[in-house]
Design a protein around this motif. Sequence first.
Motif, PDB file in Angstrom:
ATOM      1  N   GLU A 144       0.707  -1.236   0.038  1.00 37.31           N
ATOM      2  CA  GLU A 144       0.077  -0.087  -0.054  1.00 37.31           C
ATOM      3  C   GLU A 144       0.920   1.140   0.105  1.00 37.31           C
ATOM      4  O   GLU A 144       0.644   2.077  -0.725  1.00 37.31           O
ATOM      5  CB  GLU A 144      -1.052   0.002   1.091  1.00 37.31           C
ATOM      6  CG  GLU A 144      -1.819   1.276   1.229  1.00 37.31           C
ATOM      7  CD  GLU A 144      -3.005   1.166   2.502  1.00 37.31           C
ATOM      8  OE1 GLU A 144      -3.573   2.287   2.501  1.00 37.31           O
ATOM      9  OE2 GLU A 144      -3.205   0.456   2.975  1.00 37.31           O
ATOM     10  N   ALA A 145       1.972   1.208   1.004  1.00 35.84           N
ATOM     11  CA  ALA A 145       2.881   2.451   0.753  1.00 35.84           C
ATOM     12  C   ALA A 145       3.369   2.637  -0.669  1.00 35.84           C
ATOM     13  O   ALA A 145       3.447   3.638  -1.060  1.00 35.84           O
ATOM     14  CB  ALA A 145       3.997   2.066   1.639  1.00 35.84           C
ATOM     15  N   TYR A 146       3.936   1.625  -1.345  1.00 37.84           N
ATOM     16  CA  TYR A 146       4.450   1.583  -2.744  1.00 37.84           C
ATOM     17  C   TYR A 146       3.292   2.153  -3.797  1.00 37.84           C
ATOM     18  O   TYR A 146       3.856   3.136  -4.254  1.00 37.84           O
ATOM     19  CB  TYR A 146       4.753   0.142  -3.011  1.00 37.84           C
ATOM     20  CG  TYR A 146       5.133   0.322  -4.398  1.00 37.84           C
ATOM     21  CD1 TYR A 146       6.390   0.650  -4.736  1.00 37.84           C
ATOM     22  CD2 TYR A 146       4.232  -0.193  -5.445  1.00 37.84           C
ATOM     23  CE1 TYR A 146       6.721   0.665  -6.596  1.00 37.84           C
ATOM     24  CE2 TYR A 146       4.374   0.013  -6.885  1.00 37.84           C
ATOM     25  CZ  TYR A 146       5.825   0.393  -7.308  1.00 37.84           C
ATOM     26  OH  TYR A 146       6.204   0.314  -8.587  1.00 37.84           O
ATOM     27  N   GLU A 147       2.207   1.680  -3.632  1.00 41.30           N
ATOM     28  CA  GLU A 147       1.082   2.252  -4.547  1.00 41.30           C
ATOM     29  C   GLU A 147       0.774   3.537  -4.265  1.00 41.30           C
ATOM     30  O   GLU A 147       0.582   4.424  -5.181  1.00 41.30           O
ATOM     31  CB  GLU A 147      -0.019   1.169  -4.356  1.00 41.30           C
ATOM     32  CG  GLU A 147       0.100  -0.013  -4.861  1.00 41.30           C
ATOM     33  CD  GLU A 147      -1.064  -0.981  -4.895  1.00 41.30           C
ATOM     34  OE1 GLU A 147      -1.044  -1.791  -5.585  1.00 41.30           O
ATOM     35  OE2 GLU A 147      -2.013  -0.736  -4.039  1.00 41.30           O
ATOM     36  N   ARG A 148       0.591   4.028  -2.890  1.00 39.89           N
ATOM     37  CA  ARG A 148       0.174   5.521  -2.605  1.00 39.89           C
ATOM     38  C   ARG A 148       1.491   6.341  -3.109  1.00 39.89           C
ATOM     39  O   ARG A 148       1.028   7.301  -3.760  1.00 39.89           O
ATOM     40  CB  ARG A 148      -0.018   5.684  -1.157  1.00 39.89           C
ATOM     41  CG  ARG A 148      -1.259   5.008  -0.805  1.00 39.89           C
ATOM     42  CD  ARG A 148      -1.643   5.875   0.705  1.00 39.89           C
ATOM     43  NE  ARG A 148      -2.573   5.077   1.407  1.00 39.89           N
ATOM     44  CZ  ARG A 148      -3.166   5.916   2.540  1.00 39.89           C
ATOM     45  NH1 ARG A 148      -2.750   7.035   2.946  1.00 39.89           N
ATOM     46  NH2 ARG A 148      -4.255   5.268   3.012  1.00 39.89           N
ATOM     47  N   ILE A 149       2.556   6.048  -2.811  1.00 43.41           N
ATOM     48  CA  ILE A 149       3.800   6.979  -2.981  1.00 43.41           C
ATOM     49  C   ILE A 149       3.843   7.084  -4.685  1.00 43.41           C
ATOM     50  O   ILE A 149       3.901   8.190  -5.108  1.00 43.41           O
ATOM     51  CB  ILE A 149       4.998   6.340  -2.634  1.00 43.41           C
ATOM     52  CG1 ILE A 149       4.880   6.728  -0.945  1.00 43.41           C
ATOM     53  CG2 ILE A 149       6.255   7.371  -2.899  1.00 43.41           C
ATOM     54  CD1 ILE A 149       5.914   6.445  -0.094  1.00 43.41           C
ATOM     55  N   THR A 150       4.098   6.018  -5.339  1.00 41.21           N
ATOM     56  CA  THR A 150       4.369   5.959  -6.821  1.00 41.21           C
ATOM     57  C   THR A 150       3.095   6.162  -7.590  1.00 41.21           C
ATOM     58  O   THR A 150       3.447   6.501  -8.700  1.00 41.21           O
ATOM     59  CB  THR A 150       4.993   4.462  -7.213  1.00 41.21           C
ATOM     60  OG1 THR A 150       4.264   3.417  -6.918  1.00 41.21           O
ATOM     61  CG2 THR A 150       6.323   4.230  -6.373  1.00 41.21           C
TER      62      THR A 150
END
Length: 276
Positions: free
Chosen positions: A266-272
Amino acid sequence: MELLHSGKVRDVYEDRGDIVLVASDRVSVYDVVLPTPIPDKGKVLTRLSLWWFERLADVVPNHVISATDVPQEFAGRAVRCRRLDMVQVECIARGYLAGLGLKEYRATGAVSGVTLPAGLAEGSRLPEPVFTPTTKAALGSHDEFITFQDVVAQEGAETAEELRRITLEVYRRGAELAAARGILIADTKLEFGRAADGTLVLGDEVLTSDSSRFWPADRWEPGRPQYAFDKQFVRDWAAGTGWDRKEPAPEVPGDIVEATRARYIEAYERITGDTW
């Protein structure tokens, strides 16, 4: 390829004069590697680091040569890198008070010799980001806070100033971008090395869920532990088991593994903005 070093999370190989840095699915808490891997963690860390390296290239050069010219068995979680003479300092920027920084503040009112305002609580936002370096400990040992003057004594004034300047700029740039996408970067750890020509280069990983604390902005509330998109979730689980933080570490239950994997993604998807 020759295995040069196996760390808490990454394995370092030498290949044709280059370094191949391989991110595993291992997870460490309290400086101990847990026996249970987190599926896809290595790929998430690698992909997110590469995304950040591209966006920070105008701030500091990085060690990346290629993310595709790597052995097939490591595809997706390995990066071919330049050889660097690593600086023996963990460069940490903090914008919020948490973790060991909070513990040090409660004990001394300062972190790495940087005096902070009185009355701060867990999760408090600092008046401005601060540079709080530590030693670079070996596997199984603990990093220790050092002051900026300690860095000057070890690395020289010019290098120390550059380490502080670049670390804070990387943090500010990353924090601004992440905040626009609903994530607070509470703190982050960077590693630097010298290229053959003496240039200071950003190495290892950058602004990932292993090297940083990511919090959802809409759930941030000072004075309590924060919901975390990083391995703090595993730390909290481990702390609740009664484990003495020594080897052997306990097996991580399946539900904790799956929830941790979901938070990394989720962190990866939110940031990128990319879909995993």
